[in-house]
Design an enzyme around this catalytic site. Structure first.
Site, short mmCIF file in Angstrom:
data_model
loop_
_atom_site.label_atom_id
_atom_site.label_comp_id
_atom_site.label_asym_id
_atom_site.label_seq_id
_atom_site.Cartn_x
_atom_site.Cartn_y
_atom_site.Cartn_z
N HIS A 210 0.80 -1.23 0.00
CA HIS A 210 0.00 0.00 0.00
C HIS A 210 0.83 1.27 0.00
CE1 HIS A 210 0.99 -0.35 4.26
NE2 HIS A 210 0.80 0.95 4.32
C1 UD1 Z 1 -1.76 4.91 6.47
C2 UD1 Z 1 -0.42 5.34 7.06
C3 UD1 Z 1 0.62 4.27 6.79
C4 UD1 Z 1 0.15 2.91 7.29
C5 UD1 Z 1 -1.19 2.60 6.64
C6 UD1 Z 1 -1.75 1.27 7.06
C7 UD1 Z 1 -0.03 7.77 7.06
C8 UD1 Z 1 0.76 8.84 6.43
N1 UD1 Z 1 0.06 6.56 6.46
O1 UD1 Z 1 -1.60 4.84 5.07
O2 UD1 Z 1 1.81 4.59 7.48
O3 UD1 Z 1 1.10 1.92 6.95
O4 UD1 Z 1 -2.10 3.64 7.00
O5 UD1 Z 1 -2.92 1.00 6.38
O6 UD1 Z 1 -0.66 7.98 8.06
N2 UD1 Z 1 -9.12 4.49 2.69
C9 UD1 Z 1 -10.35 3.89 2.67
N3 UD1 Z 1 -10.84 3.41 3.83
C10 UD1 Z 1 -10.19 3.51 5.01
C11 UD1 Z 1 -8.93 4.15 5.02
C12 UD1 Z 1 -8.41 4.62 3.86
O7 UD1 Z 1 -10.98 3.77 1.63
O8 UD1 Z 1 -10.70 3.03 6.04
C13 UD1 Z 1 -8.55 4.99 1.43
C14 UD1 Z 1 -8.87 6.45 1.20
O9 UD1 Z 1 -9.16 6.62 -0.13
C15 UD1 Z 1 -7.58 7.17 1.52
C16 UD1 Z 1 -6.53 6.10 1.18
O10 UD1 Z 1 -7.14 4.84 1.45
O11 UD1 Z 1 -7.44 8.32 0.80
C17 UD1 Z 1 -5.30 6.24 1.98
O12 UD1 Z 1 -5.60 6.27 3.38
P1 UD1 Z 1 -4.66 7.08 4.39
O13 UD1 Z 1 -5.09 6.91 5.79
O14 UD1 Z 1 -4.46 8.46 3.90
O15 UD1 Z 1 -3.25 6.40 4.24
P2 UD1 Z 1 -2.86 4.85 4.10
O16 UD1 Z 1 -2.38 4.64 2.72
O17 UD1 Z 1 -3.91 3.94 4.62
#
Ligand code: UD1
Length: 363
Positions: A210
């Protein structure tokens, strides 16, 4: 006040929460969820699997750019901290929620404890690296998982008395829940589903990816999928797909029919641990999984240029790989020629007890 926000936080807070419950005379606890992760299979299922109580406070922040997410968490955190006035804020790991709450608390002169402190990839293009450095520098108590973290903190001028080498709380959770995940392995129908799909699930690879560096560019994601399809010609590969990766894959156009690359939804803690502890190898870009495979003795191939957890390479079963080398490495593992590894010092299931002991003497 414990702060969680994203998937890798939940398993780190659970053992500290449980340990503090044993000392009701010393600690009153509040659990805060920022809502950075909000899908049930990225959040709620972990509360159930880890037996964490529902959060006392839910900030409902959701997704956004880094600045939006960080700023929204800080604003919500500030009013919450002013209302509840905790004596200590405990943050874990390196996600945006970690930095946002640590920074807000520090500016309100509330003490901050950072669990999993001092890890450095030395790659500032990773958002987590910025979060790690800044969180450490505003924290009052820094709990580390491996000796390299202590060295990093010293080099950055952090006072020695703030640093405490306690081991790895994520391993506390793994040790605690491994027997329960074994029950899933023998009983759960989701695993027997794969068994019938792949005929025989005695050998399989498990993949999680991811990181923005791997999945955000469609061309590199497509190349990764092609490589995984290729590996899956030799051995079935199960890939629980993170929502971030799923979004990017929608346009990749690779045809997975008749392939043994099996894409599934993200799994809860117990199901994932069941699959990981029986895997032939794991391919990942996660931080935590590098550590969990080291504890379990499962070969781990980390598809990154660097790791902030070097002990998983020097002592554990982890190795960094690129798309050019990953297939050679899976071949080597399939031949049974992988290093054995040892479990790092103080990854013994008792790290939360050490943390709570230090906190009870300092509070
Ligand atoms: C975040 C952490 C990363 C961790 C990862 C584990 C930061 C900078 N990054 O990355 O260190 O390894 O979590 O998963 O904090 N989304 C959903 N549903 C959810 C959550 C996210 O659809 O429940 C999608 C959204 O479109 C979002 C994207 O995933 O924009 C990324 O989510 P985000 O929390 O920004 O970062 P991660 O890539 O999950």
């Amino acid at each position: 006040m414990h702060v969680v926000g994203a998937r890798p936080n939940f398993m780190k807070v659970a053992p500290i929460f449980r340990e503090m419950l044993k000392h009701p005379d010393k600690f009153a606890q509040l659990l805060v969820h920022t809502g950075q992760h909000y899908d049930d299979n990225m959040s709620q299922v972990f509360f159930e699997d880890l037996a964490l109580p529902q959060p006392d406070i839910y900030l409902g922040i959701g997704s956004g750019s880094h600045a939006q997410q960080t700023a929204r968490i800080m604003l919500a955190c500030e009013s919450m901290l002013m209302e509840h006035k905790p004596d200590l804020v405990i943050v874990v790991g390196d996600v945006n929620s970690t930095l946002s709450c640590a920074l807000t608390a520090a500016k309100l002169s509330i003490r901050v404890a950072h669990v999993e402190s001092g890890l450095r990839s030395f790659d500032r293009t990773m958002p987590e690296e910025i979060n790690r450095i800044l969180t450490d520098h505003v924290s009052d108590l820094l709990f580390t998982t491996e000796p390299s973290a202590n060295e990093n903190l010293r080099r950055e001028g952090i006072a020695e008395e703030k640093i405490h080498f306690v081991g790895n709380v994520m391993i506390d959770t793994l040790v605690y829940l491994l027997p329960k995940s074994e029950d899933r392995w023998s009983a759960n129908h989701f695993i027997s589903n794969y068994r019938s799909k792949t005929q025989n699930l005695s050998e399989y690879g498990l993949v999680t990816l991811h990181r923005p560096s791997n999945v955000d560019k469609p061309e590199s994601l497509q190349e990764i999928i092609r490589t995984l399809i290729n590996i899956a010609r030799e051995v079935p590969v199960i890939f629980p797909v993170h929502p971030r990766t799923r979004k990017k894959m929608e346009n990749s156009g690779e045809n997975l029919e008749n392939s043994s690359l099996i894409l599934i939804e993200p799994l809860g803690y117990l199901d994932f641990l069941a699959l990981m502890s029986h895997a032939t190898f794991v391919i990942t870009d996660s931080g935590g999984i590098q550590e969990e495979t080291t504890y379990l003795g499962i070969p781990c191939l980390t598809l990154r240029d660097s790791t902030e957890r070097p002990i998983t390479i020097t002592e554990g079963t982890n190795e960094l790989v690129s798309l050019d080398t990953v297939t050679l490495r899976t071949d080597k593992i399939m031949e049974g020629a992988w290093k054995v590894g040892t479990i790092p010092e103080m990854w013994d299931g008792r790290s939360a007890a050490r943390i709570v002991d230090i906190l009870s003497r300092q509070m």
